[in-house]
Scaffold this motif. Sequence first.
Motif, PDB file in Angstrom:
ATOM      1  N   ALA A  12      20.504 -20.208  60.231  1.00 50.59           N
ATOM      2  CA  ALA A  12      20.590 -20.224  58.769  1.00 50.59           C
ATOM      3  C   ALA A  12      19.265 -19.779  58.156  1.00 50.59           C
ATOM      4  O   ALA A  12      19.249 -19.082  57.131  1.00 50.59           O
ATOM      5  N   ALA A  13      18.158 -20.148  58.779  1.00 52.14           N
ATOM      6  CA  ALA A  13      16.845 -19.729  58.255  1.00 52.14           C
ATOM      7  C   ALA A  13      16.713 -18.211  58.309  1.00 52.14           C
ATOM      8  O   ALA A  13      16.228 -17.574  57.365  1.00 52.14           O
ATOM      9  N   MET A  14      17.155 -17.623  59.412  1.00 50.17           N
ATOM     10  CA  MET A  14      17.104 -16.158  59.534  1.00 50.17           C
ATOM     11  C   MET A  14      18.063 -15.510  58.531  1.00 50.17           C
ATOM     12  O   MET A  14      17.726 -14.503  57.892  1.00 50.17           O
ATOM     13  N   ASP A  15      19.252 -16.083  58.378  1.00 49.39           N
ATOM     14  CA  ASP A  15      20.210 -15.557  57.395  1.00 49.39           C
ATOM     15  C   ASP A  15      19.582 -15.551  55.999  1.00 49.39           C
ATOM     16  O   ASP A  15      19.659 -14.562  55.267  1.00 49.39           O
ATOM     17  N   ALA A  16      18.957 -16.681  55.639  1.00 47.00           N
ATOM     18  CA  ALA A  16      18.375 -16.798  54.301  1.00 47.00           C
ATOM     19  C   ALA A  16      17.232 -15.812  54.123  1.00 47.00           C
ATOM     20  O   ALA A  16      17.059 -15.221  53.052  1.00 47.00           O
ATOM     21  N   ALA A  17      16.443 -15.624  55.192  1.00 50.42           N
ATOM     22  CA  ALA A  17      15.323 -14.667  55.124  1.00 50.42           C
ATOM     23  C   ALA A  17      15.846 -13.262  54.844  1.00 50.42           C
ATOM     24  O   ALA A  17      15.300 -12.523  54.020  1.00 50.42           O
ATOM     25  N   LEU A  18      16.926 -12.925  55.525  1.00 52.89           N
ATOM     26  CA  LEU A  18      17.512 -11.587  55.370  1.00 52.89           C
ATOM     27  C   LEU A  18      18.055 -11.397  53.938  1.00 52.89           C
ATOM     28  O   LEU A  18      17.871 -10.340  53.319  1.00 52.89           O
ATOM     29  N   ILE A  19      18.701 -12.430  53.428  1.00 51.71           N
ATOM     30  CA  ILE A  19      19.231 -12.351  52.061  1.00 51.71           C
ATOM     31  C   ILE A  19      18.070 -12.236  51.070  1.00 51.71           C
ATOM     32  O   ILE A  19      18.101 -11.405  50.158  1.00 51.71           O
TER      33      ILE A  19
ATOM     34  N   ASN B 271      11.776 -11.817  45.059  1.00 53.00           N
ATOM     35  CA  ASN B 271      11.318 -12.639  43.928  1.00 53.00           C
ATOM     36  C   ASN B 271      12.371 -13.611  43.405  1.00 53.00           C
ATOM     37  O   ASN B 271      12.177 -14.212  42.358  1.00 53.00           O
ATOM     38  N   VAL B 272      13.488 -13.751  44.128  1.00 47.92           N
ATOM     39  CA  VAL B 272      14.509 -14.730  43.724  1.00 47.92           C
ATOM     40  C   VAL B 272      14.553 -15.846  44.775  1.00 47.92           C
ATOM     41  O   VAL B 272      14.806 -15.568  45.942  1.00 47.92           O
ATOM     42  N   PRO B 273      14.300 -17.090  44.371  1.00 44.94           N
ATOM     43  CA  PRO B 273      14.452 -18.182  45.347  1.00 44.94           C
ATOM     44  C   PRO B 273      15.925 -18.313  45.728  1.00 44.94           C
ATOM     45  O   PRO B 273      16.794 -18.352  44.854  1.00 44.94           O
ATOM     46  N   ILE B 274      16.184 -18.356  47.041  1.00 45.38           N
ATOM     47  CA  ILE B 274      17.569 -18.370  47.553  1.00 45.38           C
ATOM     48  C   ILE B 274      17.828 -19.665  48.311  1.00 45.38           C
ATOM     49  O   ILE B 274      17.055 -20.028  49.201  1.00 45.38           O
ATOM     50  N   LEU B 275      18.904 -20.349  47.956  1.00 46.29           N
ATOM     51  CA  LEU B 275      19.349 -21.492  48.765  1.00 46.29           C
ATOM     52  C   LEU B 275      20.662 -21.109  49.432  1.00 46.29           C
ATOM     53  O   LEU B 275      21.680 -20.932  48.759  1.00 46.29           O
ATOM     54  N   LEU B 276      20.602 -20.933  50.750  1.00 41.92           N
ATOM     55  CA  LEU B 276      21.811 -20.583  51.509  1.00 41.92           C
ATOM     56  C   LEU B 276      22.404 -21.841  52.135  1.00 41.92           C
ATOM     57  O   LEU B 276      21.697 -22.621  52.757  1.00 41.92           O
ATOM     58  N   LYS B 277      23.702 -22.007  51.963  1.00 47.00           N
ATOM     59  CA  LYS B 277      24.399 -23.066  52.696  1.00 47.00           C
ATOM     60  C   LYS B 277      25.505 -22.441  53.524  1.00 47.00           C
ATOM     61  O   LYS B 277      26.292 -21.662  53.002  1.00 47.00           O
ATOM     62  N   TRP B 278      25.552 -22.818  54.799  1.00 49.25           N
ATOM     63  CA  TRP B 278      26.741 -22.513  55.587  1.00 49.25           C
ATOM     64  C   TRP B 278      27.850 -23.441  55.104  1.00 49.25           C
ATOM     65  O   TRP B 278      27.582 -24.528  54.591  1.00 49.25           O
ATOM     66  N   THR B 279      29.088 -23.012  55.276  1.00 45.01           N
ATOM     67  CA  THR B 279      30.201 -23.919  54.989  1.00 45.01           C
ATOM     68  C   THR B 279      30.499 -24.736  56.249  1.00 45.01           C
ATOM     69  O   THR B 279      29.976 -24.450  57.337  1.00 45.01           O
TER      70      THR B 279
ATOM     71  N   SER C 170      26.935 -31.440  62.896  1.00 36.74           N
ATOM     72  CA  SER C 170      26.080 -32.120  61.914  1.00 36.74           C
ATOM     73  C   SER C 170      26.872 -32.342  60.640  1.00 36.74           C
ATOM     74  O   SER C 170      27.682 -31.497  60.248  1.00 36.74           O
ATOM     75  N   LEU C 171      26.621 -33.479  59.996  1.00 37.21           N
ATOM     76  CA  LEU C 171      27.409 -33.812  58.808  1.00 37.21           C
ATOM     77  C   LEU C 171      27.170 -32.816  57.682  1.00 37.21           C
ATOM     78  O   LEU C 171      28.088 -32.435  56.970  1.00 37.21           O
ATOM     79  N   ALA C 172      25.913 -32.396  57.509  1.00 35.15           N
ATOM     80  CA  ALA C 172      25.606 -31.358  56.519  1.00 35.15           C
ATOM     81  C   ALA C 172      25.641 -30.018  57.240  1.00 35.15           C
ATOM     82  O   ALA C 172      24.916 -29.828  58.209  1.00 35.15           O
ATOM     83  N   PRO C 173      26.455 -29.080  56.781  1.00 35.31           N
ATOM     84  CA  PRO C 173      26.379 -27.752  57.385  1.00 35.31           C
ATOM     85  C   PRO C 173      24.963 -27.198  57.227  1.00 35.31           C
ATOM     86  O   PRO C 173      24.243 -27.563  56.295  1.00 35.31           O
ATOM     87  N   SER C 174      24.562 -26.320  58.129  1.00 30.41           N
ATOM     88  CA  SER C 174      23.194 -25.812  58.106  1.00 30.41           C
ATOM     89  C   SER C 174      22.892 -25.103  56.801  1.00 30.41           C
ATOM     90  O   SER C 174      23.779 -24.554  56.147  1.00 30.41           O
ATOM     91  N   ALA C 175      21.617 -25.126  56.437  1.00 32.13           N
ATOM     92  CA  ALA C 175      21.184 -24.541  55.170  1.00 32.13           C
ATOM     93  C   ALA C 175      19.749 -24.071  55.329  1.00 32.13           C
ATOM     94  O   ALA C 175      19.051 -24.446  56.272  1.00 32.13           O
ATOM     95  N   ALA C 176      19.313 -23.231  54.406  1.00 26.53           N
ATOM     96  CA  ALA C 176      17.909 -22.809  54.403  1.00 26.53           C
ATOM     97  C   ALA C 176      17.555 -22.313  53.006  1.00 26.53           C
ATOM     98  O   ALA C 176      18.416 -21.845  52.261  1.00 26.53           O
ATOM     99  N   PHE C 177      16.273 -22.443  52.693  1.00 26.56           N
ATOM    100  CA  PHE C 177      15.750 -21.947  51.429  1.00 26.56           C
ATOM    101  C   PHE C 177      14.788 -20.814  51.762  1.00 26.56           C
ATOM    102  O   PHE C 177      13.998 -20.924  52.702  1.00 26.56           O
ATOM    103  N   ALA C 178      14.869 -19.710  51.000  1.00 23.62           N
ATOM    104  CA  ALA C 178      13.978 -18.577  51.270  1.00 23.62           C
ATOM    105  C   ALA C 178      13.516 -17.943  49.970  1.00 23.62           C
ATOM    106  O   ALA C 178      14.286 -17.854  49.005  1.00 23.62           O
ATOM    107  N   HIS C 179      12.264 -17.525  49.957  1.00 22.31           N
ATOM    108  CA  HIS C 179      11.708 -16.844  48.785  1.00 22.31           C
ATOM    109  C   HIS C 179      10.826 -15.705  49.290  1.00 22.31           C
ATOM    110  O   HIS C 179       9.829 -15.934  49.971  1.00 22.31           O
TER     111      HIS C 179
END
Lengths: 701, 152
Positions: free
Chosen positions: A355-362, A368-376, A294-303
């Motif tokens: 990536a969604a699971m990674d972001a959830a874990l982080i 209480n911190v919104p997290i935006l995870l991006k894979w490289t 995929s052109l955009a590496p996987s990503a997820a947002f978690a709060h």
Amino acid sequence: MTRLATHKVGAWLWVSDGQITIISGKVDIGQRISTALMLIVQEELTLNTALMSVAPVQTDRAPDEGITSGSKSIEDTGAVVRQAAATLRQAARALLPQNGALWALQNGQFCSPDGTQKIDILDLITKLDPQLPIDAAAAFLPRDYGAASPFMRDLDQMVRGRFCYLPDIDVPNMQHARLVRPPHSHARLGAIELQILAKMVEEKVQVVRDGSFLAVVSPDEWAVETAAKRVARACTWVSDKTLEIKDIFESLTENNAKKIRVIDGIPDPKAPLVALKDLPYRARFEKPYLAHGSLAPSAAFAHWSQMGLKLCSHSQGIYPLRASIAQSLGLALEQVQITHVPSSGCYGHNGADDAAMDAALIAKHCPNVPILLKWTRQDEQQWEPFGSAMVVELGMALDPDQKISDFHAQVYSDTHRGRPRPDGAQGGPARLLANRLRADPLAPYVPLLNMNPQGGMHRNIDPIYQIGQKIIVKNLVQDLPLRTSAVRCLGGGANMFAIESLMDEVARDQGVDPLAFRRAQLHDLRSLAVLDALKTELSTRPTPSGQMPGRGMAFGQYKNKMTRTAISVDIDLREDGQILLKDVIIVADAGRIIDRDGLAAQLEGGFLQGASWALYEEVSWSAQGLLSQDWDSYPVIRFDNIPEMKLVLLEPSDAPSVGAGEATPGPAIAAIANALFDATGLRLRRLPFRPDRVLKAALGD
Amino acid sequence: MRMALRVNGQTHQIDCADDTPLLYILRNHLKLKGTKLGCGLEQCGACAVLVGGKVQLSCAALAADFLGQEIVTIEGVEALPLGQKVQAAFLDQTAAQCGYCTSGLVVAVTGLLSQDPQADQAKIKDGLKGHLCRCGSHPRVLRAVQQVVAQS
């Protein structure tokens, strides 16, 4: 009609404030499903698309439609939405004052027979009970064959850079996260230098660790990007095992396989495994592991907050993902909410769910911190679940009339079903990458034989042609070096490459035109019409020209029940072994056409993805990890090898719409292989047809 | 470090680490999210911007290297007459599927055609080979370019 048809209209279509909202569980992954759904509603209610919106796909709000996959959205969801819209139109008409049947409907307005009264259909629909059951007998409006101008939802935003993709999410107090992954799947985190950890504290970069799962978090995206690299250099990884580097095609054998025969299109565990006869035509085809890339590496947002866990993901299946994440983190389903936010095209199960699971874990470590995870890019190329390497062994015999009397197929592959879904013990969590890295790691999920017709490696291994006797055996091979899951077409890409290459080989050996040979093996009138349309188009073309020109064709019907496709490719072979794509003709019959331009885009795009697999793509690795890590080490098709493309779309009346997103890649590969044979007399049976392999074959190596 | 960058006709004062690539400034400091992160390796073209009218990949080049130069992002392309034509042609040809590569391509085509308004197909293909599209919208992008060339 699908099981979903039992729902109420309000579950799919919702009218308020003069606007109609389409509610579906299918998600946009570049295939324009939401555009197609709008066009269906437009057809049934004669409404302008400006009066429509498509609701965000969110757990608890959207219907649970499982996974957006298998080219099924038009057939399943499209059919229900059309039926719901037809039900609304029928019920709205019943509310008209008198002689309702005589009122004309145009541009969203009912007009009385004398032309004096006009009533908006949406005003009438507002009065209806959303609990109205969908009427399976509600008739559709006659097809309007007028030239609808191309329309694509949100394109105006995309060309202006205003469309918000998942990696563009930006909310107050958000922090960015990056991962520090092990060098390969068997490595475990030994130690991290204390010095770097102290440095991170000093720089206010948070380090999140759970076993071998490691991530860094900071409000500054560039800081977190560089921190991840510095932390990676300060890690010691240990492993008692490295990646198996034996030739993958030697590993794909029946020795370590679960075998099952396919009888009459269905895997049958009771069918005896018989010895295969030696048939006169035999060939073995090989397809390497493929990346979705995929052109955009996987990503997820978690709060993570007292309200529960809120996630944004570009997963193709937010409900199964929610169940898998909830189970992984010991949460109740209601505590996890996932909203689908589009990212770049995925072409199957890429890193989105992981990536969604990674972001959830982080986020769990950073409440209480919104997290935006991006894979490289490197994370994506190394850790996405790949399309399985495959071996396809075929045999064929003809009767004296040049009809296929016998067909044998042995197909060898790892699973194509690696998506997280809670089927069976730990089936969901075990298929999320982070759970294999955490302090109490789950063992990799052991896949079972896929018993679905046309499932996994079974897809399109059963030829669409009339055949006397068929013996088809699936071999599920396990304990292979790389994790696998669904890539566009599943096994269909390799299987159609194999079958359509052998068809070409047999036809040419028999001295029969390849198109006429296929035609002679088919009874289905629509398939014959597709081949005839290709023949007609070809009759207008000069023979291919160039240094070493060639022309090849292939035919296929995806899953033996969806879009029928015939493809012709003209190539030119350069002296350095590079195959240049020159002219392409695609003829397709996808039944009733909803979004003509979108259908064309899927067929063209599918061809180019197939061409990219045929010419360039191959995942490579060493004992110490993946070697294909970026677009240099994993080359794909680029603008400098894009052919001229001509599309011919057939549209038989009354034929239901079928999925087309996976119709062309398989025939594309075979047509290129057959064009190469036409140009050179060389039969390449291992993908990709890289210049070095073409030259090696030419030298008789 | 503190620096002044000219982006889409405006001067912005920016505080950032010395080694920050231009893309991160555009997206995070200036909230111009139209320029995309694809690879961070200058291999895919998703992050293309115009600098002094020429196509420049922004994911690895340092922001500090562009002080005093006119940077135009996708958000600024529509202020250019040629940029508007390119955007209109992409719409006419529905030259996108997922659209993630689109802003980089619109910028690149605008840059290429501003240098060479009559560029032929071979030149365009060569000029765009640094831009990946994984959905296979290439034929539509090429048609969009042809449309703009025909209008010029």
